[in-house]
Design a protein around this motif. Sequence first.
Motif, PDB file in Angstrom:
ATOM      1  N   ALA A  19       0.853  -1.189   0.000  1.00 27.46           N
ATOM      2  CA  ALA A  19       0.000   0.000   0.000  1.00 27.46           C
ATOM      3  C   ALA A  19       0.889   1.238   0.000  1.00 27.46           C
ATOM      4  O   ALA A  19       2.063   1.165   0.370  1.00 27.46           O
ATOM      5  CB  ALA A  19      -0.907   0.015   1.225  1.00 27.46           C
ATOM      6  N   HIS A  20       0.322   2.331  -0.401  1.00 27.25           N
ATOM      7  CA  HIS A  20       1.022   3.616  -0.375  1.00 27.25           C
ATOM      8  C   HIS A  20       1.397   3.939   1.071  1.00 27.25           C
ATOM      9  O   HIS A  20       0.552   3.912   1.954  1.00 27.25           O
ATOM     10  CB  HIS A  20       0.099   4.696  -0.948  1.00 27.25           C
ATOM     11  N   GLN A  21       2.664   4.224   1.311  1.00 25.49           N
ATOM     12  CA  GLN A  21       3.106   4.596   2.654  1.00 25.49           C
ATOM     13  C   GLN A  21       2.528   5.955   3.025  1.00 25.49           C
ATOM     14  O   GLN A  21       2.450   6.844   2.178  1.00 25.49           O
ATOM     15  CB  GLN A  21       4.629   4.718   2.711  1.00 25.49           C
ATOM     16  N   PRO A  22       2.147   6.143   4.297  1.00 21.88           N
ATOM     17  CA  PRO A  22       1.708   7.481   4.697  1.00 21.88           C
ATOM     18  C   PRO A  22       2.790   8.506   4.350  1.00 21.88           C
ATOM     19  O   PRO A  22       3.982   8.249   4.519  1.00 21.88           O
ATOM     20  CB  PRO A  22       1.536   7.353   6.214  1.00 21.88           C
ATOM     21  N   SER A  23       2.350   9.651   3.843  1.00 25.70           N
ATOM     22  CA  SER A  23       3.306  10.676   3.441  1.00 25.70           C
ATOM     23  C   SER A  23       2.785  12.064   3.780  1.00 25.70           C
ATOM     24  O   SER A  23       1.584  12.265   3.963  1.00 25.70           O
ATOM     25  CB  SER A  23       3.607  10.587   1.942  1.00 25.70           C
ATOM     26  N   LEU A  24       3.718  12.988   3.867  1.00 25.91           N
ATOM     27  CA  LEU A  24       3.393  14.382   4.149  1.00 25.91           C
ATOM     28  C   LEU A  24       4.150  15.259   3.166  1.00 25.91           C
ATOM     29  O   LEU A  24       5.338  15.046   2.916  1.00 25.91           O
ATOM     30  CB  LEU A  24       3.797  14.758   5.580  1.00 25.91           C
ATOM     31  N   THR A  25       3.442  16.234   2.612  1.00 25.64           N
ATOM     32  CA  THR A  25       4.043  17.250   1.764  1.00 25.64           C
ATOM     33  C   THR A  25       3.870  18.574   2.484  1.00 25.64           C
ATOM     34  O   THR A  25       2.760  18.929   2.880  1.00 25.64           O
ATOM     35  CB  THR A  25       3.365  17.297   0.382  1.00 25.64           C
ATOM     36  N   ALA A  26       4.974  19.291   2.689  1.00 23.86           N
ATOM     37  CA  ALA A  26       4.959  20.584   3.376  1.00 23.86           C
ATOM     38  C   ALA A  26       4.998  21.694   2.332  1.00 23.86           C
ATOM     39  O   ALA A  26       5.841  21.680   1.439  1.00 23.86           O
ATOM     40  CB  ALA A  26       6.160  20.698   4.309  1.00 23.86           C
ATOM     41  N   LEU A  27       4.080  22.644   2.465  1.00 20.91           N
ATOM     42  CA  LEU A  27       4.021  23.784   1.558  1.00 20.91           C
ATOM     43  C   LEU A  27       4.174  25.083   2.342  1.00 20.91           C
ATOM     44  O   LEU A  27       3.744  25.173   3.497  1.00 20.91           O
ATOM     45  CB  LEU A  27       2.685  23.816   0.812  1.00 20.91           C
ATOM     46  N   ARG A  28       4.802  26.041   1.709  1.00 19.49           N
ATOM     47  CA  ARG A  28       4.945  27.373   2.298  1.00 19.49           C
ATOM     48  C   ARG A  28       4.680  28.377   1.188  1.00 19.49           C
ATOM     49  O   ARG A  28       5.303  28.316   0.129  1.00 19.49           O
ATOM     50  CB  ARG A  28       6.349  27.574   2.865  1.00 19.49           C
ATOM     51  N   ALA A  29       3.742  29.281   1.426  1.00 20.69           N
ATOM     52  CA  ALA A  29       3.371  30.314   0.448  1.00 20.69           C
ATOM     53  C   ALA A  29       3.025  29.696  -0.912  1.00 20.69           C
ATOM     54  O   ALA A  29       3.405  30.201  -1.956  1.00 20.69           O
ATOM     55  CB  ALA A  29       4.488  31.342   0.304  1.00 20.69           C
ATOM     56  N   GLY A  30       2.322  28.553  -0.879  1.00 18.96           N
ATOM     57  CA  GLY A  30       1.876  27.908  -2.102  1.00 18.96           C
ATOM     58  C   GLY A  30       2.916  27.067  -2.826  1.00 18.96           C
ATOM     59  O   GLY A  30       2.626  26.496  -3.871  1.00 18.96           O
ATOM     60  N   ARG A  31       4.131  26.988  -2.292  1.00 19.06           N
ATOM     61  CA  ARG A  31       5.199  26.206  -2.925  1.00 19.06           C
ATOM     62  C   ARG A  31       5.465  24.939  -2.126  1.00 19.06           C
ATOM     63  O   ARG A  31       5.455  24.956  -0.902  1.00 19.06           O
ATOM     64  CB  ARG A  31       6.494  27.013  -2.984  1.00 19.06           C
ATOM     65  N   ILE A  32       5.746  23.848  -2.830  1.00 19.16           N
ATOM     66  CA  ILE A  32       6.135  22.614  -2.148  1.00 19.16           C
ATOM     67  C   ILE A  32       7.557  22.793  -1.644  1.00 19.16           C
ATOM     68  O   ILE A  32       8.468  23.088  -2.421  1.00 19.16           O
ATOM     69  CB  ILE A  32       6.050  21.397  -3.087  1.00 19.16           C
ATOM     70  N   VAL A  33       7.736  22.650  -0.333  1.00 21.70           N
ATOM     71  CA  VAL A  33       9.058  22.792   0.276  1.00 21.70           C
ATOM     72  C   VAL A  33       9.738  21.439   0.405  1.00 21.70           C
ATOM     73  O   VAL A  33      10.902  21.276   0.059  1.00 21.70           O
ATOM     74  CB  VAL A  33       8.949  23.465   1.669  1.00 21.70           C
ATOM     75  N   ALA A  34       9.003  20.443   0.923  1.00 21.64           N
ATOM     76  CA  ALA A  34       9.604  19.132   1.163  1.00 21.64           C
ATOM     77  C   ALA A  34       8.517  18.066   1.236  1.00 21.64           C
ATOM     78  O   ALA A  34       7.347  18.372   1.472  1.00 21.64           O
ATOM     79  CB  ALA A  34      10.398  19.154   2.468  1.00 21.64           C
ATOM     80  N   MET A  35       8.933  16.816   1.044  1.00 16.72           N
ATOM     81  CA  MET A  35       8.034  15.661   1.128  1.00 16.72           C
ATOM     82  C   MET A  35       8.710  14.569   1.945  1.00 16.72           C
ATOM     83  O   MET A  35       9.936  14.440   1.897  1.00 16.72           O
ATOM     84  CB  MET A  35       7.722  15.119  -0.263  1.00 16.72           C
ATOM     85  N   ALA A  36       7.901  13.781   2.658  1.00 16.86           N
ATOM     86  CA  ALA A  36       8.442  12.656   3.415  1.00 16.86           C
ATOM     87  C   ALA A  36       7.456  11.495   3.403  1.00 16.86           C
ATOM     88  O   ALA A  36       6.242  11.699   3.408  1.00 16.86           O
ATOM     89  CB  ALA A  36       8.730  13.071   4.858  1.00 16.86           C
ATOM     90  N   HIS A  37       8.012  10.278   3.363  1.00 21.65           N
ATOM     91  CA  HIS A  37       7.240   9.043   3.536  1.00 21.65           C
ATOM     92  C   HIS A  37       7.704   8.403   4.835  1.00 21.65           C
ATOM     93  O   HIS A  37       8.867   8.552   5.225  1.00 21.65           O
ATOM     94  CB  HIS A  37       7.490   8.078   2.375  1.00 21.65           C
TER      95      HIS A  37
END
Length: 188
Positions: A19-37
């Motif tokens: 299954a897809h691992q839980p993940s988080l995408t962090a955005l600041r001022a509408g821009r993707i800053v970082a992603m993590a699984h």
Amino acid sequence: MLTDSTARAHTAALSEGMAHQPSLTALRAGRIVAMAHTRPLYRGEDAEKGIADLSLLAAAAAADCIVLSWETCDVKVACGIPLDAPEEALNILIAGEDGQYMHVEFPYTPHPIATRNRTGLQGFRPQWLTPIQSTNNPLLSPIQRAVEQSFAQRAAIAPSGLDTTMVWMEGLGYTVNLIDSRPPAEAK
């Protein structure tokens, strides 16, 4: 864009019997800053902590918005949360620092794939059903903690820096990608 790429990643994982691992995408001022699984998880408290700790990346990135994704059955089984019935669904949640969020569930029916895959596990093909959208409804406990801690921990974590947090998380086994870590004034 994030919904499509998450659905493709989940479809690929299902074909390998996962299954897809839980993940988080962090955005600041509408821009993707970082992603993590998530890192490799053990069932129970470790899984709950591992999912909730995705929030460390958002806090370090000083995110003003996050996108969390997870598979319902996978998270419930990993965290020891009872399954009411088969609840196969890919979830995408968008949350802002104001505490408001939108949650979309993409339920599916898994169909076995007859061909062998590289994992040796039974692969599946999802038949996507009608998405279900909700706003500010109760969430699974580790997801709720990740949302809350993404913004509440910012002052404690941000001074240590995004790079330091990334190295620390990778050392624990998380997959972390920095996309655009420049402050908003520097980004064009």
